[in-house]
Design an enzyme around this catalytic site. Structure first.
Site, PDB file in Angstrom:
ATOM      1  CG  ASP A  85       3.040 -20.907 -38.928  1.00 46.64           C
ATOM      2  OD1 ASP A  85       4.016 -20.517 -39.170  1.00 46.64           O
ATOM      3  OD2 ASP A  85       2.444 -21.967 -39.526  1.00 46.64           O
TER       4      ASP A  85
ATOM      5  NE  ARG B 122      -1.708 -23.625 -38.662  1.00 45.96           N
ATOM      6  CZ  ARG B 122      -1.658 -22.700 -39.167  1.00 45.96           C
ATOM      7  NH1 ARG B 122      -0.812 -21.708 -39.043  1.00 45.96           N
ATOM      8  NH2 ARG B 122      -2.985 -21.942 -39.351  1.00 45.96           N
TER       9      ARG B 122
ATOM     10  NE  ARG C  26      11.687 -18.294 -40.742  1.00 50.39           N
ATOM     11  CZ  ARG C  26      11.749 -18.009 -41.619  1.00 50.39           C
ATOM     12  NH1 ARG C  26      10.646 -18.506 -42.490  1.00 50.39           N
ATOM     13  NH2 ARG C  26      12.985 -17.353 -42.182  1.00 50.39           N
TER      14      ARG C  26
ATOM     15  CE1 TYR D 197       5.880 -26.611 -33.814  1.00 50.02           C
ATOM     16  CE2 TYR D 197       7.423 -28.015 -34.876  1.00 50.02           C
ATOM     17  CZ  TYR D 197       6.756 -26.748 -34.534  1.00 50.02           C
ATOM     18  OH  TYR D 197       7.527 -25.751 -34.887  1.00 50.02           O
TER      19      TYR D 197
END
Length: 251
Positions: free
Chosen positions: A52, A196, A50, A110
């Site tokens: 965000d 994050r 997933r 990422y």
């Protein structure tokens, strides 16, 4: 029933994340609608993970099932005609019937981009900060991540996962242009909001508001309230998802 992997990219600006949401558009729903329109039957799509709201993907992988043999090149072309400009399919690939886009993934990578310069051309994809950071100290703190597997401190609260354990494979800040840096992190899995939160806490180290040992203590406390604020999603990109050769069909 045959299973296929879809390799795709998307600009997450206009979406409420990958996963279907009751209150807004999602990438998953948009992809499912395009597939269902082309194949003329309801198609479910399962993603590798997933992302965000507002987060982008240079490479996402998803799978779907179809009771027949498809021409992968034709499916790719038709999907790109049906999908909006901010979602692009690279390829469609037949895989083994039990291959799973999420559970068979061995790593995800990422990248998070920051800059100290104002630019009208990258503002949607890079987070602008207003003070210089100590990148060396941030990398010293990032290396601490390899010493742990429980990252409860960087997880969104009240999630439905069974474990907060992740194995970090790579974590480093690098310059990628004048006054611009990128943080690359790779792990076997990530918790909700984890990247994050890690970036936000590392930036506190770079600003001199948190020591490297303080960063270590935050991990050990296993308390989300101890960690830094999550950075904005618009500068975060999923860039790679890896799979073992065993999930693919051999010619």
């Amino acid at each position: 029933m045959a299973r296929y992997f879809i390799y795709l990219a998307y600009d997450g600006t206009n979406y409420h994340g990958w996963q279907i949401q009751p209150n807004g558009a999602s990438v998953q729903e948009t992809l499912m609608k395009a597939l269902s329109t082309f194949l003329r039957r309801p198609i479910e799509v399962v993603g590798a993970g997933r992302t965000d709201a507002g987060v982008h993907a240079r490479l996402m992988v998803a799978h779907f099932d179809y009771d027949g043999v498809l021409d992968e090149a034709v499916v790719t072309d038709k999907l790109n005609r049906l999908l909006p400009p901010d979602i692009s399919v690279y390829s469609v690939r037949r895989v083994k019937d039990d291959a799973h886009a999420r559970f068979d993934a061995t790593y995800r990578t990422y990248k998070y981009y920051i800059t100290t310069s104002k630019s009208p051309f990258n503002r949607a994809y890079v987070w602008r900060i207003f003070n210089r950071l100590d990148i060396d100290r941030m990398n010293e703190a990032a290396a601490v991540l390899f010493d742990y597997i429980d990252f409860t401190s960087f997880s969104k609260l009240h999630t439905d996962v069974k474990t907060n354990n992740c194995r970090i494979m790579y974590a480093k800040w690098e310059a990628c242009g004048e006054n611009e840096w990128v943080f690359t992190i790779q792990a076997d899995r990530f918790l909700r909001n984890m990247v994050r939160a890690v970036v936000g806490t590392l930036i506190e180290v770079g600003r001199g508001k948190l020591t490297v040992e303080g960063f270590r203590r935050i991990i050990e406390e296993k308390n989300r309230c101890s960690a830094g604020t999550s950075v904005p999603g618009h500068a975060l990109f999923l860039v790679d998802v890896g799979y073992p050769d065993s999930v693919f069909l051999t010619d």
